[in-house]
Write a protein that holds these residues in place. Structure first.
Motif, PDB file in Angstrom:
ATOM      1  N   LEU A 281       0.911  -1.198   0.009  1.00  0.00           N
ATOM      2  CA  LEU A 281       0.151  -0.009   0.007  1.00  0.00           C
ATOM      3  C   LEU A 281       0.791   1.221  -0.088  1.00  0.00           C
ATOM      4  CD1 LEU A 281      -2.974  -1.054   2.624  1.00  0.00           C
ATOM      5  CD2 LEU A 281      -2.945  -1.005  -0.199  1.00  0.00           C
ATOM      6  N   ALA A 282       1.925   1.212   0.676  1.00  0.00           N
ATOM      7  CA  ALA A 282       3.015   2.328   0.589  1.00  0.00           C
ATOM      8  C   ALA A 282       3.482   2.765  -1.030  1.00  0.00           C
ATOM      9  CB  ALA A 282       4.294   2.030   1.563  1.00  0.00           C
ATOM     10  N   VAL A 283       3.628   1.486  -1.476  1.00  0.00           N
ATOM     11  CA  VAL A 283       3.983   1.829  -2.986  1.00  0.00           C
ATOM     12  C   VAL A 283       2.798   2.416  -3.805  1.00  0.00           C
ATOM     13  CG1 VAL A 283       4.832   0.713  -5.193  1.00  0.00           C
ATOM     14  CG2 VAL A 283       5.825   0.019  -3.019  1.00  0.00           C
ATOM     15  N   VAL A 284       1.705   1.867  -3.644  1.00  0.00           N
ATOM     16  CA  VAL A 284       0.578   2.261  -4.256  1.00  0.00           C
ATOM     17  C   VAL A 284       0.476   4.051  -3.868  1.00  0.00           C
ATOM     18  CG1 VAL A 284      -2.105   2.280  -4.378  1.00  0.00           C
ATOM     19  CG2 VAL A 284      -0.597   0.313  -4.292  1.00  0.00           C
ATOM     20  N   GLU A 285       0.667   4.461  -2.648  1.00  0.00           N
ATOM     21  CA  GLU A 285       0.542   5.876  -2.362  1.00  0.00           C
ATOM     22  C   GLU A 285       1.512   6.491  -2.873  1.00  0.00           C
ATOM     23  OE1 GLU A 285      -0.018   8.347   1.824  1.00  0.00           O
ATOM     24  OE2 GLU A 285      -0.029   6.175   1.869  1.00  0.00           O
ATOM     25  N   GLN A 286       2.696   5.808  -3.036  1.00  0.00           N
ATOM     26  CA  GLN A 286       3.943   6.710  -3.809  1.00  0.00           C
ATOM     27  C   GLN A 286       3.399   6.805  -5.208  1.00  0.00           C
ATOM     28  OE1 GLN A 286       7.121   4.236  -2.954  1.00  0.00           O
ATOM     29  NE2 GLN A 286       7.604   5.201  -1.146  1.00  0.00           N
ATOM     30  N   ARG A 287       3.032   5.868  -5.639  1.00  0.00           N
ATOM     31  CA  ARG A 287       2.487   5.959  -7.195  1.00  0.00           C
ATOM     32  C   ARG A 287       1.573   6.972  -7.385  1.00  0.00           C
ATOM     33  NH1 ARG A 287       4.366   0.719 -10.646  1.00  0.00           N
ATOM     34  NH2 ARG A 287       6.517   0.888  -9.933  1.00  0.00           N
ATOM     35  N   PHE A 288       0.516   6.842  -6.622  1.00  0.00           N
ATOM     36  CA  PHE A 288      -0.662   7.691  -6.660  1.00  0.00           C
ATOM     37  C   PHE A 288      -0.063   9.256  -6.518  1.00  0.00           C
ATOM     38  CE2 PHE A 288      -4.103  10.900  -5.037  1.00  0.00           C
ATOM     39  CZ  PHE A 288      -5.099  10.059  -5.477  1.00  0.00           C
ATOM     40  N   ASN A 289       0.670   9.507  -5.395  1.00  0.00           N
ATOM     41  CA  ASN A 289       1.112  10.849  -5.310  1.00  0.00           C
ATOM     42  C   ASN A 289       1.909  11.261  -6.660  1.00  0.00           C
ATOM     43  OD1 ASN A 289      -0.301  11.208  -2.658  1.00  0.00           O
ATOM     44  ND2 ASN A 289       1.428  10.486  -1.758  1.00  0.00           N
ATOM     45  N   ALA A 290       2.571  10.472  -7.421  1.00  0.00           N
ATOM     46  CA  ALA A 290       3.320  10.736  -8.319  1.00  0.00           C
ATOM     47  C   ALA A 290       2.677  11.089  -9.594  1.00  0.00           C
ATOM     48  CB  ALA A 290       4.501   9.593  -8.782  1.00  0.00           C
ATOM     49  N   ALA A 291       1.494  10.499  -9.404  1.00  0.00           N
ATOM     50  CA  ALA A 291       0.483  10.733 -10.568  1.00  0.00           C
ATOM     51  C   ALA A 291      -0.443  11.919 -10.457  1.00  0.00           C
ATOM     52  CB  ALA A 291      -0.360   9.628 -10.865  1.00  0.00           C
ATOM     53  N   ASN A 292      -0.272  12.458  -9.307  1.00  0.00           N
ATOM     54  CA  ASN A 292      -1.100  13.534  -8.879  1.00  0.00           C
ATOM     55  C   ASN A 292      -0.302  14.912  -8.586  1.00  0.00           C
ATOM     56  OD1 ASN A 292      -3.543  15.124  -7.998  1.00  0.00           O
ATOM     57  ND2 ASN A 292      -3.207  14.437  -5.830  1.00  0.00           N
ATOM     58  N   PRO A 293       0.068  15.351  -9.920  1.00  0.00           N
ATOM     59  CA  PRO A 293       0.952  16.802  -9.928  1.00  0.00           C
ATOM     60  C   PRO A 293       0.337  17.974  -9.118  1.00  0.00           C
ATOM     61  CG  PRO A 293       0.527  16.144 -12.014  1.00  0.00           C
ATOM     62  CD  PRO A 293      -0.210  15.228 -11.212  1.00  0.00           C
ATOM     63  N   ASP A 294      -1.002  17.946  -9.362  1.00  0.00           N
ATOM     64  CA  ASP A 294      -1.611  19.136  -8.708  1.00  0.00           C
ATOM     65  C   ASP A 294      -2.071  19.125  -7.467  1.00  0.00           C
ATOM     66  OD1 ASP A 294      -3.479  17.230  -9.264  1.00  0.00           O
ATOM     67  OD2 ASP A 294      -4.951  18.522 -10.586  1.00  0.00           O
ATOM     68  N   ALA A 295      -1.590  17.994  -6.775  1.00  0.00           N
ATOM     69  CA  ALA A 295      -1.936  17.516  -5.607  1.00  0.00           C
ATOM     70  C   ALA A 295      -3.319  17.796  -4.895  1.00  0.00           C
ATOM     71  CB  ALA A 295      -0.940  18.387  -4.519  1.00  0.00           C
ATOM     72  N   ASP A 296      -4.235  17.587  -5.799  1.00  0.00           N
ATOM     73  CA  ASP A 296      -5.715  17.850  -5.506  1.00  0.00           C
ATOM     74  C   ASP A 296      -6.356  16.642  -4.756  1.00  0.00           C
ATOM     75  OD1 ASP A 296      -6.113  16.019  -7.677  1.00  0.00           O
ATOM     76  OD2 ASP A 296      -7.575  17.342  -8.854  1.00  0.00           O
ATOM     77  N   GLY A 297      -5.639  15.701  -4.797  1.00  0.00           N
ATOM     78  CA  GLY A 297      -6.262  14.514  -4.020  1.00  0.00           C
ATOM     79  C   GLY A 297      -6.874  13.427  -4.635  1.00  0.00           C
ATOM     80  N   THR A 298      -7.031  13.611  -6.205  1.00  0.00           N
ATOM     81  CA  THR A 298      -7.800  12.674  -6.804  1.00  0.00           C
ATOM     82  C   THR A 298      -7.154  12.691  -8.386  1.00  0.00           C
ATOM     83  OG1 THR A 298      -9.272  14.384  -8.008  1.00  0.00           O
ATOM     84  CG2 THR A 298     -10.096  13.238  -6.084  1.00  0.00           C
ATOM     85  N   LEU A 299      -7.202  11.799  -9.106  1.00  0.00           N
ATOM     86  CA  LEU A 299      -6.624  11.467 -10.220  1.00  0.00           C
ATOM     87  C   LEU A 299      -7.959  11.340 -11.228  1.00  0.00           C
ATOM     88  CD1 LEU A 299      -3.971   8.737  -9.419  1.00  0.00           C
ATOM     89  CD2 LEU A 299      -3.598  11.005  -9.545  1.00  0.00           C
ATOM     90  N   ASP A 300      -7.684  12.266 -12.393  1.00  0.00           N
ATOM     91  CA  ASP A 300      -8.623  11.906 -13.214  1.00  0.00           C
ATOM     92  C   ASP A 300      -8.320  11.148 -14.244  1.00  0.00           C
ATOM     93  OD1 ASP A 300      -6.921  13.639 -14.772  1.00  0.00           O
ATOM     94  OD2 ASP A 300      -8.206  15.655 -14.474  1.00  0.00           O
ATOM     95  N   ALA A 301      -8.891  10.956 -15.396  1.00  0.00           N
ATOM     96  CA  ALA A 301      -8.423  10.186 -16.594  1.00  0.00           C
ATOM     97  C   ALA A 301      -7.178  10.301 -16.976  1.00  0.00           C
ATOM     98  CB  ALA A 301      -9.648   9.921 -17.626  1.00  0.00           C
ATOM     99  N   LYS A 302      -7.163  11.862 -17.170  1.00  0.00           N
ATOM    100  CA  LYS A 302      -5.951  12.128 -18.060  1.00  0.00           C
ATOM    101  C   LYS A 302      -4.597  12.003 -17.207  1.00  0.00           C
ATOM    102  CE  LYS A 302      -4.301  16.461 -20.157  1.00  0.00           C
ATOM    103  NZ  LYS A 302      -4.602  17.915 -20.486  1.00  0.00           N
TER     104      LYS A 302
END
Length: 126
Positions: A90-111
């Protein structure tokens, strides 16, 4: 009535950006068009349980079947026991999530999910 519903659904689908439909359903259970960290971790937890066929509570590189490179696996294994616990996964998932979220809004859209970092998260959770 059925024709009107079809026309409405078709109109909505055409108005959506092309990438909007590319969020895997497992990552967006509430179907709001975004993935938050809780959704990503819930999907990851379910995947962990599915992959842990021997029910030891850990995954080795074989059980992860190409979802992580050997180098990424080693980096995610702080105790160097050649397995990942659910918390380590889950720590890896969180790291990858944060890396994919450059605007740091807490959500990932399809783009964001279809960018390089988002694709790495999706590969991990496939």
């Amino acid at each position: 009535m059925k024709i009107r519903s079809f026309v409405f659904a078709a109109t909505v689908a055409l108005a959506m950006p092309a990438y909007a439909a590319k969020i895997p359903a497992a990552l967006d259970p509430d179907k709001d068009g975004t993935v938050d960290l809780a959704e990503a971790k819930a999907a990851a937890g379910a995947l962990f349980d599915k992959l842990d066929k021997d029910h030891e509570g850990t995954l080795d590189i074989k059980e992860l079947q190409g979802r992580l490179s050997r180098a990424d696996f080693a980096g995610a294994d702080p105790d160097k026991d050649k397995t990942l616990t659910k918390d380590e996964f889950l720590a890896v998932v969180e790291q990858r999530f944060n890396a994919a979220n450059p605007d740091a809004d807490g959500t990932l859209d399809a783009k964001e999910l279809n960018g390089p970092e988002g694709k790495a998260l999706k590969k991990l959770l496939k």
